[in-house]
Design a protein around this motif. Structure first.
Motif, mmCIF file in Angstrom:
data_model
loop_
_atom_site.group_PDB
_atom_site.id
_atom_site.type_symbol
_atom_site.label_atom_id
_atom_site.label_comp_id
_atom_site.label_asym_id
_atom_site.label_seq_id
_atom_site.Cartn_x
_atom_site.Cartn_y
_atom_site.Cartn_z
ATOM 1 N N PRO A 58 0.807 -1.233 0.000
ATOM 2 C CA PRO A 58 0.000 0.000 0.000
ATOM 3 C C PRO A 58 0.835 1.276 0.000
ATOM 4 C CG PRO A 58 -0.058 -1.061 2.158
ATOM 5 C CD PRO A 58 0.601 -2.029 1.227
ATOM 6 N N ARG A 59 2.127 1.154 0.271
ATOM 7 C CA ARG A 59 2.997 2.333 0.257
ATOM 8 C C ARG A 59 3.430 2.728 -1.149
ATOM 9 N NH1 ARG A 59 7.697 0.184 3.985
ATOM 10 N NH2 ARG A 59 7.259 -1.626 2.642
ATOM 11 N N VAL A 60 3.152 1.872 -2.136
ATOM 12 C CA VAL A 60 3.644 2.089 -3.496
ATOM 13 C C VAL A 60 2.549 2.669 -4.385
ATOM 14 C CG1 VAL A 60 4.605 0.989 -5.556
ATOM 15 C CG2 VAL A 60 5.348 0.235 -3.276
ATOM 16 N N VAL A 61 2.866 3.774 -5.048
ATOM 17 C CA VAL A 61 1.984 4.395 -6.044
ATOM 18 C C VAL A 61 2.722 4.347 -7.373
ATOM 19 C CG1 VAL A 61 0.800 6.505 -6.763
ATOM 20 C CG2 VAL A 61 0.968 5.927 -4.321
ATOM 21 N N TYR A 62 2.074 3.794 -8.383
ATOM 22 C CA TYR A 62 2.711 3.616 -9.693
ATOM 23 C C TYR A 62 2.017 4.497 -10.722
ATOM 24 C CZ TYR A 62 4.791 1.102 -13.690
ATOM 25 O OH TYR A 62 5.478 0.762 -14.829
ATOM 26 N N ILE A 63 2.816 5.359 -11.379
ATOM 27 C CA ILE A 63 2.300 6.291 -12.383
ATOM 28 C C ILE A 63 2.990 6.003 -13.714
ATOM 29 C CG2 ILE A 63 2.158 8.720 -13.076
ATOM 30 C CD1 ILE A 63 2.230 9.434 -10.087
ATOM 31 N N LYS A 64 2.186 5.911 -14.781
ATOM 32 C CA LYS A 64 2.743 5.713 -16.124
ATOM 33 C C LYS A 64 2.424 6.929 -16.981
ATOM 34 C CE LYS A 64 2.041 1.672 -17.985
ATOM 35 N NZ LYS A 64 1.358 0.432 -18.441
ATOM 36 N N GLN A 65 3.415 7.369 -17.761
ATOM 37 C CA GLN A 65 3.220 8.508 -18.636
ATOM 38 C C GLN A 65 3.976 8.282 -19.938
ATOM 39 O OE1 GLN A 65 5.120 11.647 -16.194
ATOM 40 N NE2 GLN A 65 6.857 11.589 -17.606
ATOM 41 N N GLU A 66 3.587 9.013 -20.965
ATOM 42 C CA GLU A 66 4.371 9.036 -22.187
ATOM 43 C C GLU A 66 5.727 9.653 -21.881
ATOM 44 O OE1 GLU A 66 3.453 7.829 -25.226
ATOM 45 O OE2 GLU A 66 1.662 7.062 -24.195
#
Length: 224
Positions: A58-66
């Motif tokens: 729960p401590r991990v936030v994953y963001i994907k972008q170009e």
């Protein structure tokens, strides 16, 4: 008393093979109130696959972008962060497990906006690389604008920053490809004091393929 949250902003582009070491060094910190904001900057390798093993935490936030470059990626990580303090780690580096534990007490001084540490240099395989210290890069504390005006003595991934510093001076300047941290420290140094832990708590990888700091022409242009 609850310790303040530290948001760790990590960006990755073509470093999936180093990524587990970096992520695990954050999650293993002895300072427990953390979150990891991991920004995939359109990496064409198997970064997605590597990150899957950590998304249950729960401590991990994953963001994907170009793909948009490190300044945009780091800014997106800062904006997503929920902590009172923000730290940075690149996907090819790693931390000593007590890094945050040793740095956070220095923020007891309300004038301090940034705390950093010394660096251990390592090669692609993690072996120690010995480098002669440069006089201009000796750590400094307090009001340090005059010192960092000559050269950037603060390793980017060695830092923890009060969130309010970004509120006051802004985030990374996306017009630069290199030197985004030097520009940021100069702006912050006008308003805040800096402090440091006199120990090598950051493992900084040098000499491997794709390392941005090897792009000397762009570095010189952005420095000027």
């Amino acid at each position: 008393m609850t310790k303040p949250k530290v948001s760790v902003v990590m960006t990755c582009y073509k470093y999936a093979h180093f990524l587990p070491e970096a992520v695990e060094s954050v999650l293993a910190q002895t300072y427990k109130n953390i979150e990891l904001i991991m920004v995939n900057d359109g990496s064409p390798d198997n970064t997605d696959e590597v990150m899957q093993r950590y998304l249950h935490d729960p401590r991990v936030v994953y963001i994907k972008q170009e793909n948009a470059g490190q300044a945009v990626a780091k800014n997106n990580g800062i904006r997503a962060a929920t902590g009172e303090f923000i730290a940075f780690l690149d996907a090819d580096d790693s931390w000593h497990e007590r890094k945050l534990e040793k740095q956070m007490p220095l923020f007891a001084n309300p004038a301090v906006g940034v705390v950093y540490c010394r660096v251990r240099y390592m090669d692609e395989n993690g072996a120690t690389v010995h480098r002669e210290p440069r006089e201009l890069h000796e750590p400094r504390a307090g009001k340090i604008t005059e010192h960092i005006f000559r050269d950037n003595l603060i390793p980017f991934c060695a830092t923890v920053v009060r969130r309010e510093c970004f509120d006051k001076v802004g985030v990374m300047d996306t017009s630069f490809r290199m030197g985004i941290d030097w520009d940021l420290w100069l702006r912050m140094s006008v308003h805040y004091e800096f402090d440091y832990v006199d120990e090598p708590l950051l493992n900084y990888r040098v000499g491997h393929a794709g390392q941005m700091s090897k792009n000397y022409l762009v570095r010189e242009q952005d420095t000027m």
